[in-house]
Design a protein around this motif. Sequence first.
Motif, PDB file in Angstrom:
ATOM      1  N   LYS A   1       0.842  -1.199   0.000  1.00 44.52           N
ATOM      2  CA  LYS A   1       0.000   0.000   0.000  1.00 44.52           C
ATOM      3  C   LYS A   1       0.875   1.247   0.000  1.00 44.52           C
ATOM      4  N   ILE A   2       0.476   2.213  -0.821  1.00 42.82           N
ATOM      5  CA  ILE A   2       1.133   3.519  -0.835  1.00 42.82           C
ATOM      6  C   ILE A   2       0.048   4.580  -0.804  1.00 42.82           C
ATOM      7  N   SER A   3       0.176   5.528   0.128  1.00 46.64           N
ATOM      8  CA  SER A   3      -0.667   6.722   0.185  1.00 46.64           C
ATOM      9  C   SER A   3       0.270   7.916   0.083  1.00 46.64           C
ATOM     10  N   ASP A   4       0.088   8.729  -0.940  1.00 44.58           N
ATOM     11  CA  ASP A   4       0.996   9.845  -1.198  1.00 44.58           C
ATOM     12  C   ASP A   4       0.157  11.101  -1.418  1.00 44.58           C
ATOM     13  N   PHE A   5       0.181  12.005  -0.425  1.00 44.81           N
ATOM     14  CA  PHE A   5      -0.633  13.219  -0.460  1.00 44.81           C
ATOM     15  C   PHE A   5       0.249  14.454  -0.504  1.00 44.81           C
ATOM     16  N   THR A   6      -0.017  15.340  -1.418  1.00 44.70           N
ATOM     17  CA  THR A   6       0.554  16.681  -1.437  1.00 44.70           C
ATOM     18  C   THR A   6      -0.583  17.591  -1.882  1.00 44.70           C
ATOM     19  N   LEU A   7      -1.225  18.232  -0.944  1.00 48.10           N
ATOM     20  CA  LEU A   7      -2.411  19.003  -1.291  1.00 48.10           C
ATOM     21  C   LEU A   7      -2.065  20.275  -2.052  1.00 48.10           C
ATOM     22  N   TYR A   8      -0.950  20.911  -1.753  1.00 47.32           N
ATOM     23  CA  TYR A   8      -0.455  22.001  -2.585  1.00 47.32           C
ATOM     24  C   TYR A   8       0.999  22.276  -2.216  1.00 47.32           C
ATOM     25  N   THR A   9       1.816  22.430  -3.239  1.00 47.53           N
ATOM     26  CA  THR A   9       3.190  22.835  -3.014  1.00 47.53           C
ATOM     27  C   THR A   9       3.642  23.715  -4.167  1.00 47.53           C
ATOM     28  N   LYS A  10       4.559  24.598  -3.880  1.00 49.40           N
ATOM     29  CA  LYS A  10       5.092  25.475  -4.928  1.00 49.40           C
ATOM     30  C   LYS A  10       6.260  24.813  -5.662  1.00 49.40           C
ATOM     31  N   TYR A  11       6.632  23.604  -5.263  1.00 47.20           N
ATOM     32  CA  TYR A  11       7.787  22.915  -5.831  1.00 47.20           C
ATOM     33  C   TYR A  11       7.405  22.050  -7.032  1.00 47.20           C
TER      34      TYR A  11
ATOM     35  N   SER B   1       3.972  -0.904   3.559  1.00 45.87           N
ATOM     36  CA  SER B   1       3.141   0.295   3.581  1.00 45.87           C
ATOM     37  C   SER B   1       4.024   1.535   3.572  1.00 45.87           C
ATOM     38  N   ILE B   2       3.649   2.493   2.732  1.00 48.79           N
ATOM     39  CA  ILE B   2       4.318   3.797   2.709  1.00 48.79           C
ATOM     40  C   ILE B   2       3.238   4.862   2.762  1.00 48.79           C
ATOM     41  N   GLN B   3       3.374   5.797   3.690  1.00 48.90           N
ATOM     42  CA  GLN B   3       2.507   6.966   3.749  1.00 48.90           C
ATOM     43  C   GLN B   3       3.395   8.187   3.655  1.00 48.90           C
ATOM     44  N   ASN B   4       3.200   8.984   2.622  1.00 46.62           N
ATOM     45  CA  ASN B   4       3.956  10.213   2.418  1.00 46.62           C
ATOM     46  C   ASN B   4       2.964  11.365   2.401  1.00 46.62           C
ATOM     47  N   ILE B   5       3.146  12.298   3.318  1.00 41.83           N
ATOM     48  CA  ILE B   5       2.223  13.417   3.442  1.00 41.83           C
ATOM     49  C   ILE B   5       2.999  14.709   3.267  1.00 41.83           C
ATOM     50  N   GLY B   6       2.656  15.471   2.222  1.00 42.27           N
ATOM     51  CA  GLY B   6       3.255  16.772   1.986  1.00 42.27           C
ATOM     52  C   GLY B   6       4.533  16.706   1.175  1.00 42.27           C
ATOM     53  N   THR B   7       4.980  17.873   0.747  1.00 49.02           N
ATOM     54  CA  THR B   7       6.234  18.026   0.012  1.00 49.02           C
ATOM     55  C   THR B   7       6.896  19.311   0.473  1.00 49.02           C
ATOM     56  N   ASN B   8       8.198  19.242   0.686  1.00 49.45           N
ATOM     57  CA  ASN B   8       8.959  20.439   1.027  1.00 49.45           C
ATOM     58  C   ASN B   8      10.266  20.434   0.242  1.00 49.45           C
ATOM     59  N   SER B   9      11.162  21.344   0.550  1.00 47.21           N
ATOM     60  CA  SER B   9      12.404  21.453  -0.219  1.00 47.21           C
ATOM     61  C   SER B   9      13.275  20.206  -0.090  1.00 47.21           C
TER      62      SER B   9
END
Length: 173
Positions: A120-130, A144-152
């Motif tokens: 299972k993979i859940s990958d969320f980035t609701l908004y990023t400028k990148y 299982s991988i859960q990734n929430i958000g994106t940053n620099s």
Amino acid sequence: MKNFILNIVVLLFFAPSVCAQENKENSEFKNYSSSLFDSKEKAFSIVSKLNKKEQNELNSRIQSGVQIQQIGDFNKVYAALKSNDTKVAIDQNGDHNTLLLDKNAKTITQSVIQQGDNNKISDFTLYTKYNVNMEIIQKGDNQSIQNIGTNSLSKNMKITQTGNGASIILINK
């Protein structure tokens, strides 16, 4: 949705105890130490940044749009992607694999490979400028991988998960 919010609350509740772990035997690796990561090599084989060459290879390998290849039974992909340029390649080889992508970014270039069963993979980035360049690989069963958000730090991330029964939760704030 309730289940997702409950997972976030549980994660935030246990996060201070997870962050407090330290492996004193390997002082040079203090920032990443835990019982799982006893060396830089092990930690960076799981989560690392794509270098420029890998980013260019990923960008050239994937064509515009979303490409999905599924071999096996009961594999699922849910994708809600919003960007100026979207290049996503998904390869599921096995049974009962699930991928949930919900991303809103300037550009999205992503490769996802699931080899095995019940991953299972859940990958969320609701908004990023990148511009997001990401590669996620699961080889094994019941991962299982859960990734929430994106940053620099995570905008050019590569995650490789091998073995059986492993779980990774990343919160990029």
